[in-house]
Design a protein around this motif. Structure first.
Motif, PDB file in Angstrom:
ATOM      1  N   ASN A   4     -14.039   9.060   6.006  1.00  0.00           N
ATOM      2  CA  ASN A   4     -14.197   8.822   4.658  1.00  0.00           C
ATOM      3  C   ASN A   4     -12.713   8.561   4.029  1.00  0.00           C
ATOM      4  N   VAL A   5     -11.629   9.074   4.856  1.00  0.00           N
ATOM      5  CA  VAL A   5     -10.282   8.849   4.105  1.00  0.00           C
ATOM      6  C   VAL A   5      -9.578   8.016   5.041  1.00  0.00           C
ATOM      7  N   ARG A   6      -9.268   8.449   6.296  1.00  0.00           N
ATOM      8  CA  ARG A   6      -8.438   7.603   7.158  1.00  0.00           C
ATOM      9  C   ARG A   6      -9.316   6.192   7.336  1.00  0.00           C
ATOM     10  N   GLY A   7     -10.535   6.230   7.352  1.00  0.00           N
ATOM     11  CA  GLY A   7     -11.405   4.871   7.508  1.00  0.00           C
ATOM     12  C   GLY A   7     -11.061   3.967   6.192  1.00  0.00           C
ATOM     13  N   THR A   8     -10.851   4.455   4.897  1.00  0.00           N
ATOM     14  CA  THR A   8     -10.335   3.781   3.967  1.00  0.00           C
ATOM     15  C   THR A   8      -9.017   3.457   4.190  1.00  0.00           C
ATOM     16  N   VAL A   9      -7.980   4.338   4.579  1.00  0.00           N
ATOM     17  CA  VAL A   9      -6.604   3.668   4.727  1.00  0.00           C
ATOM     18  C   VAL A   9      -6.528   2.724   5.972  1.00  0.00           C
ATOM     19  N   VAL A  10      -7.433   2.618   6.733  1.00  0.00           N
ATOM     20  CA  VAL A  10      -7.132   1.638   7.929  1.00  0.00           C
ATOM     21  C   VAL A  10      -7.693   0.319   7.299  1.00  0.00           C
ATOM     22  N   VAL A  11      -9.043   0.443   6.419  1.00  0.00           N
ATOM     23  CA  VAL A  11      -9.553  -0.790   6.087  1.00  0.00           C
ATOM     24  C   VAL A  11      -8.810  -1.485   4.903  1.00  0.00           C
ATOM     25  N   THR A  12      -8.304  -0.518   4.085  1.00  0.00           N
ATOM     26  CA  THR A  12      -7.451  -1.141   3.048  1.00  0.00           C
ATOM     27  C   THR A  12      -6.059  -1.590   3.507  1.00  0.00           C
ATOM     28  N   GLN A  13      -5.572  -1.101   4.419  1.00  0.00           N
ATOM     29  CA  GLN A  13      -4.487  -1.793   5.142  1.00  0.00           C
ATOM     30  C   GLN A  13      -4.571  -3.110   5.572  1.00  0.00           C
ATOM     31  N   LEU A  14      -5.722  -3.381   6.095  1.00  0.00           N
ATOM     32  CA  LEU A  14      -6.056  -4.595   6.907  1.00  0.00           C
ATOM     33  C   LEU A  14      -6.451  -5.473   5.682  1.00  0.00           C
ATOM     34  N   ALA A  15      -7.247  -5.007   4.608  1.00  0.00           N
ATOM     35  CA  ALA A  15      -7.628  -6.093   3.565  1.00  0.00           C
ATOM     36  C   ALA A  15      -6.472  -6.535   2.746  1.00  0.00           C
ATOM     37  N   VAL A  16      -5.581  -5.748   2.292  1.00  0.00           N
ATOM     38  CA  VAL A  16      -4.504  -6.177   1.766  1.00  0.00           C
ATOM     39  C   VAL A  16      -3.493  -7.052   2.469  1.00  0.00           C
ATOM     40  N   ARG A  17      -3.555  -7.111   3.848  1.00  0.00           N
ATOM     41  CA  ARG A  17      -2.840  -8.052   4.570  1.00  0.00           C
ATOM     42  C   ARG A  17      -3.486  -9.143   4.829  1.00  0.00           C
ATOM     43  N   HIS A  18      -4.665  -9.416   4.692  1.00  0.00           N
ATOM     44  CA  HIS A  18      -5.591 -10.497   5.022  1.00  0.00           C
ATOM     45  C   HIS A  18      -6.199 -11.123   3.717  1.00  0.00           C
ATOM     46  N   LEU A  19      -6.448 -10.327   2.641  1.00  0.00           N
ATOM     47  CA  LEU A  19      -7.267 -10.872   1.527  1.00  0.00           C
ATOM     48  C   LEU A  19      -6.366 -12.020   0.840  1.00  0.00           C
ATOM     49  N   ARG A  20      -7.037 -13.230   0.530  1.00  0.00           N
ATOM     50  CA  ARG A  20      -6.553 -14.687   0.218  1.00  0.00           C
ATOM     51  C   ARG A  20      -6.289 -14.385  -1.564  1.00  0.00           C
ATOM     52  N   SER A  21      -5.702 -15.195  -2.075  1.00  0.00           N
ATOM     53  CA  SER A  21      -5.343 -15.051  -3.454  1.00  0.00           C
ATOM     54  C   SER A  21      -7.026 -15.324  -4.145  1.00  0.00           C
ATOM     55  N   GLY A  22      -7.074 -14.545  -5.351  1.00  0.00           N
ATOM     56  CA  GLY A  22      -8.609 -14.516  -5.780  1.00  0.00           C
ATOM     57  C   GLY A  22      -9.570 -13.465  -5.315  1.00  0.00           C
ATOM     58  N   GLY A  23      -8.898 -12.627  -4.377  1.00  0.00           N
ATOM     59  CA  GLY A  23      -9.845 -12.001  -3.305  1.00  0.00           C
ATOM     60  C   GLY A  23      -9.988 -10.486  -4.113  1.00  0.00           C
ATOM     61  N   ALA A  24     -10.722  -9.780  -3.479  1.00  0.00           N
ATOM     62  CA  ALA A  24     -11.282  -8.389  -4.071  1.00  0.00           C
ATOM     63  C   ALA A  24     -11.514  -7.493  -3.203  1.00  0.00           C
ATOM     64  N   LEU A  25     -10.818  -6.162  -3.127  1.00  0.00           N
ATOM     65  CA  LEU A  25     -11.423  -5.052  -2.265  1.00  0.00           C
ATOM     66  C   LEU A  25     -11.817  -4.041  -3.102  1.00  0.00           C
ATOM     67  N   VAL A  26     -13.429  -3.473  -2.573  1.00  0.00           N
ATOM     68  CA  VAL A  26     -14.011  -2.646  -3.325  1.00  0.00           C
ATOM     69  C   VAL A  26     -14.427  -1.359  -2.328  1.00  0.00           C
ATOM     70  N   ASN A  27     -13.667  -0.355  -2.875  1.00  0.00           N
ATOM     71  CA  ASN A  27     -13.956   1.096  -1.960  1.00  0.00           C
ATOM     72  C   ASN A  27     -15.110   1.647  -2.592  1.00  0.00           C
ATOM     73  N   PHE A  28     -15.500   2.714  -1.938  1.00  0.00           N
ATOM     74  CA  PHE A  28     -16.882   3.689  -2.456  1.00  0.00           C
ATOM     75  C   PHE A  28     -16.488   4.932  -2.520  1.00  0.00           C
ATOM     76  N   SER A  29     -16.693   5.588  -3.706  1.00  0.00           N
ATOM     77  CA  SER A  29     -16.546   6.957  -3.890  1.00  0.00           C
ATOM     78  C   SER A  29     -17.948   7.610  -4.274  1.00  0.00           C
ATOM     79  N   THR A  30     -18.256   8.555  -5.186  1.00  0.00           N
ATOM     80  CA  THR A  30     -19.406   9.044  -5.500  1.00  0.00           C
ATOM     81  C   THR A  30     -19.220   9.862  -6.889  1.00  0.00           C
ATOM     82  N   SER A  31     -20.279   9.721  -7.683  1.00  0.00           N
ATOM     83  CA  SER A  31     -20.351  10.445  -9.037  1.00  0.00           C
ATOM     84  C   SER A  31     -20.332  11.731  -8.949  1.00  0.00           C
ATOM     85  N   ILE A  32     -20.255  12.369  -7.772  1.00  0.00           N
ATOM     86  CA  ILE A  32     -20.282  13.812  -7.370  1.00  0.00           C
ATOM     87  C   ILE A  32     -18.978  14.376  -7.763  1.00  0.00           C
TER      88      ILE A  32
END
Length: 248
Positions: free
Chosen positions: A118-146
């Motif tokens: 949940n945490v390390r996986g989000t860090v790994v994915v976020t790093q790669l997303a911000v390095r690769h996303l093109r202008s106009g892009g979007a990163l959507v992570n997932f939490s919980t109402s809990i």
């Protein structure tokens, strides 16, 4: 290398794309015209089925496996996506696990496993997303109402998702000048096989009654909110979006 990307087609990666919410997100983004990479770790048959459902509906999709917490697996997934489609516009990280127990009884091995994904996986994915996303892009992570309900047995899980929320808020500010939005969806009770497992009808009805909408959510409800953040909702940025029918 030639690619299959059309000039006007956006490209999305959905981590955990073979699961209940992940599948609904994959199908919705494909229906909105995106080419979708359906990620899986162990559910290869479910991922293949999701791809088939998308292609039979006239969309474009491919399934790629890997461990979200392994930076090498994820780097390979992002590289394969770029090689196939020419770029990446949307990354949605629905992958995660949940271990429920009182803090006093928490097995630290379970705690470590949950935080790895949940945490390390989000860090790994976020790093790669911000390095690769093109202008106009979007990163959507997932939490919980809990994270807002203080429900017994959920402390360790809520803590892992609180980390996801904090990371999202900071990352959105780090994207200044790049026209990339970063948000987190925080679903409430959602009718997935995992949520419904081992719950009586009486318990499900009680949970549904907590919402002024008097029902639990569907994966399609969550997918609709993701689609907005991934597409037209460009002025929503650096936010935790609670998708729970007003239950919190």
């Amino acid at each position: 290398m030639t690619t299959t990307r059309q000039i006007d087609r956006r490209v999305a990666i959905v981590l955990g794309g073979s699961g209940g919410i992940g599948r609904a997100v994959s199908e919705r983004l494909a229906a909105d015209g995106m080419a979708v990479v359906v990620h899986y770790k162990t559910g290869s048959s479910r991922a293949t089925d999701t791809v088939q459902r998308i292609t039979e509906a006239g969309g474009e999709a491919t399934a790629i496996g890997g461990d979200v917490a392994d930076e090498h697996d994820m780097a390979a997934l992002f590289e394969r996506t770029v090689a196939r489609y020419g770029g990446i516009d949307v990354v949605v990280n629905t992958a995660g696990i949940m271990v429920l127990t009182p803090v006093a009884d928490l097995d630290l091995a379970d705690f470590d496993r949950m935080h790895r994904i949940n945490v390390r996986g989000t860090v790994v994915v976020t790093q790669l997303a911000v390095r690769h996303l093109r202008s106009g892009g979007a990163l959507v992570n997932f939490s919980t109402s809990i994270t807002r309900l203080q429900t017994p047995n959920y402390a360790a899980y809520a803590a892992s998702k609180g980390a996801v929320e904090a990371m999202t808020l900071v990352t959105a500010r780090e994207m200044r000048g790049r026209d990339i939005t970063v948000n987190t969806i925080a679903p409430g009770p959602t009718a997935t096989p995992l949520f419904l497992a081992d719950k009586s009808k009486e318990l499900v009805d009680h949970i549904a009654g907590l919402s002024p909408m008097e029902r639990i959510g569907s994966p399609a409800d969550v997918a609709a909110s993701v689609a907005a953040l991934a597409g037209p909702a460009r002025w929503v940025n650096g936010q935790i979006v609670f998708v729970n029918g007003g239950a919190v």
